[in-house]
Write an enzyme that holds these catalytic residues in place. Structure first.
Site, PDB file in Angstrom:
ATOM      1  N   ASP A   7       0.867  -1.180   0.000  1.00 19.15           N
ATOM      2  CA  ASP A   7       0.000   0.000   0.000  1.00 19.15           C
ATOM      3  C   ASP A   7       0.905   1.232   0.000  1.00 19.15           C
ATOM      4  O   ASP A   7       1.425   1.625   1.040  1.00 19.15           O
ATOM      5  CB  ASP A   7      -0.899  -0.009   1.242  1.00 19.15           C
ATOM      6  CG  ASP A   7      -1.800   1.207   1.314  1.00 19.15           C
ATOM      7  OD1 ASP A   7      -2.187   1.736   0.256  1.00 19.15           O
ATOM      8  OD2 ASP A   7      -2.120   1.641   2.446  1.00 19.15           O
ATOM      9  N   GLU A  67      -1.459  -1.486  -4.573  1.00 25.54           N
ATOM     10  CA  GLU A  67      -2.704  -0.725  -4.695  1.00 25.54           C
ATOM     11  C   GLU A  67      -2.478   0.460  -5.632  1.00 25.54           C
ATOM     12  O   GLU A  67      -1.447   1.130  -5.570  1.00 25.54           O
ATOM     13  CB  GLU A  67      -3.155  -0.236  -3.317  1.00 25.54           C
ATOM     14  CG  GLU A  67      -4.530   0.403  -3.349  1.00 25.54           C
ATOM     15  CD  GLU A  67      -5.033   0.727  -1.957  1.00 25.54           C
ATOM     16  OE1 GLU A  67      -5.586  -0.184  -1.307  1.00 25.54           O
ATOM     17  OE2 GLU A  67      -4.870   1.879  -1.525  1.00 25.54           O
ATOM     18  N   ASP A 139      -2.027   0.954   7.513  1.00 24.46           N
ATOM     19  CA  ASP A 139      -1.290   0.815   6.253  1.00 24.46           C
ATOM     20  C   ASP A 139      -0.890  -0.640   6.016  1.00 24.46           C
ATOM     21  O   ASP A 139      -0.979  -1.147   4.898  1.00 24.46           O
ATOM     22  CB  ASP A 139      -0.042   1.703   6.250  1.00 24.46           C
ATOM     23  CG  ASP A 139      -0.394   3.182   6.260  1.00 24.46           C
ATOM     24  OD1 ASP A 139      -1.281   3.589   5.495  1.00 24.46           O
ATOM     25  OD2 ASP A 139       0.219   3.930   7.050  1.00 24.46           O
TER      26      ASP A 139
END
Length: 187
Positions: A7, A67, A139
């Site tokens: 991420d 992502e 996260d």
């Protein structure tokens, strides 16, 4: 198979490592790679790259999932996040790993069932799917969710699209077009 989910973020990039065996998912590790908020931008990108590279070397995943960047109202912030995402994509690519990309909504939908799920819902579902593990922060939870999403979609692709693994057939029209482009006549 071992999958790393990432991420991307400029301050903190979350990462999560899972092992996949059929439908079984097993947590390996998770955490964040940070960059010094007061550092020069190029050095912050280097810190992210070096941190992700170290994680990849330590855990040796087979594939990576990252992502995608969402666009927010501040174009400068979006651009910086895109650059952070670029160095995060580069680290596994330099290791010759397959790198998949997923939108935030698709990740949320595949893990929670709703494309606009809250961070707390993602965190809870990741813990549930991976057996009550300790997740470092949101996260890292998001990164684990990206890895889980990739595991699900990878499995589905293997079951439903075995044709893509075969050598493509030549189509006559494409051959003719290629001949025209190369200067040969069709007649």
């Amino acid at each position: 198979m071992r999958i790393v989910g990432i991420d991307p973020g400029l301050r903190q990039t979350g990462w999560g490592m899972i092992d996949v065996d059929g439908n079984r998912l097993q947590h390996v590790a998770n955490g964040v790679v940070g960059s010094a908020a007061d550092g020069e931008f190029a050095q912050r990108l280097r810190q992210l790259f070096d941190g992700i590279t170290e994680i990849l070397e330590r855990f040796q995943p087979s594939e990576a999932a990252v992502e995608e960047t969402f666009v927010n109202r501040n174009p400068a912030s979006t651009l910086k996040l895109g650059q952070a995402r670029g160095v995060v994509l580069l680290a596994p690519a330099l290791k010759e790993m397959k790198v998949a990309e997923y939108s935030a909504n698709l990740v949320k939908k595949s893990v929670v069932g709703v494309g606009h799920a809250a961070k707390q819902q993602i965190h809870l579902m990741v813990k549930t799917l991976l057996g009550g593990i300790d997740v470092k922060n949101s996260d890292a939870a998001d990164a684990l969710a990206v890895a889980i999403c990739h595991a699900h979609y990878r499995s589905t692709r293997q079951r439903w699209m075995p044709v893509h693994d075969q050598k493509p057939r030549r189509v006559r029209a494409k051959s003719q077009s290629a001949s025209v482009v190369s200067g040969d006549s069709l007649g």
